[in-house]
Design an enzyme around this catalytic site. Sequence first.
Site, PDB file in Angstrom:
ATOM      1  N   HIS A 180       0.810  -1.217   0.000  1.00 53.33           N
ATOM      2  CA  HIS A 180       0.000   0.000   0.000  1.00 53.33           C
ATOM      3  C   HIS A 180       0.847   1.273   0.000  1.00 53.33           C
ATOM      4  CE1 HIS A 180       0.499  -0.033   4.415  1.00 53.33           C
ATOM      5  NE2 HIS A 180       0.123   1.234   4.403  1.00 53.33           N
ATOM      6  N   HIS A 242       7.679  -2.262   2.421  1.00 49.45           N
ATOM      7  CA  HIS A 242       7.537  -0.819   2.267  1.00 49.45           C
ATOM      8  C   HIS A 242       8.880  -0.082   2.119  1.00 49.45           C
ATOM      9  CE1 HIS A 242       3.582  -1.942   3.341  1.00 49.45           C
ATOM     10  NE2 HIS A 242       3.678  -1.820   4.640  1.00 49.45           N
TER      11      HIS A 242
HETATM   12  C1  BG6 Z   1       1.461  -2.357   7.502  1.00 52.67           C
HETATM   13  C2  BG6 Z   1       2.129  -3.015   8.673  1.00 52.67           C
HETATM   14  O1  BG6 Z   1       1.885  -2.948   6.301  1.00 52.67           O
HETATM   15  O2  BG6 Z   1       1.810  -0.972   7.466  1.00 52.67           O
HETATM   16  C3  BG6 Z   1       1.730  -2.330   9.963  1.00 52.67           C
HETATM   17  O3  BG6 Z   1       1.752  -4.390   8.729  1.00 52.67           O
HETATM   18  C4  BG6 Z   1       2.000  -0.847   9.875  1.00 52.67           C
HETATM   19  O4  BG6 Z   1       2.430  -2.893  11.059  1.00 52.67           O
HETATM   20  C5  BG6 Z   1       1.389  -0.259   8.611  1.00 52.67           C
HETATM   21  O5  BG6 Z   1       1.438  -0.235  11.012  1.00 52.67           O
HETATM   22  C6  BG6 Z   1       1.806   1.195   8.420  1.00 52.67           C
HETATM   23  O6  BG6 Z   1       1.077   1.748   7.359  1.00 52.67           O
HETATM   24  P1  BG6 Z   1       0.753   3.308   7.300  1.00 52.67           P
HETATM   25  O7  BG6 Z   1       0.069   3.482   5.981  1.00 52.67           O
HETATM   26  O8  BG6 Z   1      -0.120   3.604   8.474  1.00 52.67           O
HETATM   27  O9  BG6 Z   1       2.065   4.002   7.376  1.00 52.67           O
END
Ligand code: BG6
Length: 492
Positions: A180, A242
């Site tokens: 994402h 990420h």
């Molecule tokens: C997810 C992780 O992929 O990304 C989580 O599994 C994390 O642990 C999250 O909190 C963070 O996403 P964002 O969009 O809130 O930075």
Amino acid sequence: MTSRIIVVDPFDYVVFGGTGDLARRKLLPALYHRELDGQLPAEARIIGVSRRPRSDAEYRSDVKAALEKHVAFDELKPAVIEAFLSRIHYVAADATSTEGWADLAALLKTGEHRVRAFYLATGPDLFGPICEQIGAHGLITDKTRVVVEKPLGKNLESARATNDAVGRVFPEEQIYRIDHYLGKETVQNLMALRFANALFEPQWNSAHIDHVQITVAETVGVEGRGDYYDTSGALRDMVQNHLLQLLCLVAMEAPANMDASSVRGEKLKVLKALKPITALNAEGCTVRGQYRAGASATGAVPAYLDEVTNKQTRTETFVAIKAEVSNWRWAGVPFYLRTGKRLAQRLSEIVVRFKPVPHSIFDDTAGALSANELVIRLQPDEGVKLQLMIKDPGPGGMRLTRVPLDMSFASAFKVRNPDAYERLLLDVVRGNATLFMRRDEVEAAWAWIDPIREAWDESRDAPKSYTSGTWGPSAAIALIERDGRNWHEDAV
Ligand code: BG6
């Protein structure tokens, strides 16, 4: 400035795990926002699937409750909610038996020519069985896509097994692996910044860049996901996907165009050029930490150990890594990666620090010259900042000072910043896989991560403890200071 809305082709979105947390928190609110912007065609349907029998009406009231919880109050428009709910259907089906599949097939048959997207918002152990059922029931058309979420494996071996299971039923072009972070507006802006401006590219290499920092800091803890998280840890949960994706976008060569295969091909080359970190060098270039009790903005917070079942756990909630991309463009330029839970601030940013000027023409009264810095803020307060040296205004000689050229997206564009899922869910419908990960990318990322994990598992050292609400263990500060550098000051 307003965004341009182009209505997508008619679709059926089938969400497995339709009653789960991801669907309620992210997927349904994202589709609702697209409804609100008028982007969904009249015929589009959203079909929630899970095991427990429910009527359409019951599921619609669950969906309504989810929207009320996860969509901002001023964006809840009764007429739009009603239109959205009228698209919602529910089918009870079991991934591990044939129960319910004929119902799903019958419903889909009434929309055979639409784009069909199967979103597997379930645990990865169900990816294989669900895909098999989809295949066995003849539900795959030319316009069908399957979307899978992390965790895509726990290591290279299990990632391959998951990819094989999905790949036995779907060809690679129909598989959309979501990260994402790639749907975040500022992450896409990184590509615009690099490849739609002539300014940076000539400087974008080891001759001009001193180092790069990528920080993804969270203030939250494991949020009731302790059981999953304890088998994962920050390296697998955040770095493998990420942070490495962000690193790829910073380091990749210009792709020939924005096609999925061109962009993903360039990212893959970066992953393959990452210098291995093994038991031989892990101690010098990695730091892992685990939070102990401390304070957050909302008050006292417990230690990680008190949030998970295994009281002997050595799972890391913080990681800092000094990575290197061993290729012509980047040789010798460190990429410092840092992520953790229960840190001092929620902040994700990429900092590109340029080299200092080769020679100063100013005398001592001018003050020290700071190197230029490009800061790309992914969240919150999305924006881009370029730190420059200028003359301090006013009389009194030539004194220099550092000021930012500061572009905040919120003030430059008076539009809502869409959630990453809004873009990604509709890219699936559009058949645009550029912002999704290809199989070889996921596996190359694991191939780099596995030896780090193994080195840690073999080491007798436990993760370094850090107080919740701080910037992690002091060893993470030492990691970068040993090289005569420091973490970006807004963040520390
Ligand atoms: C997810 C992780 O992929 O990304 C989580 O599994 C994390 O642990 C999250 O909190 C963070 O996403 P964002 O969009 O809130 O930075």
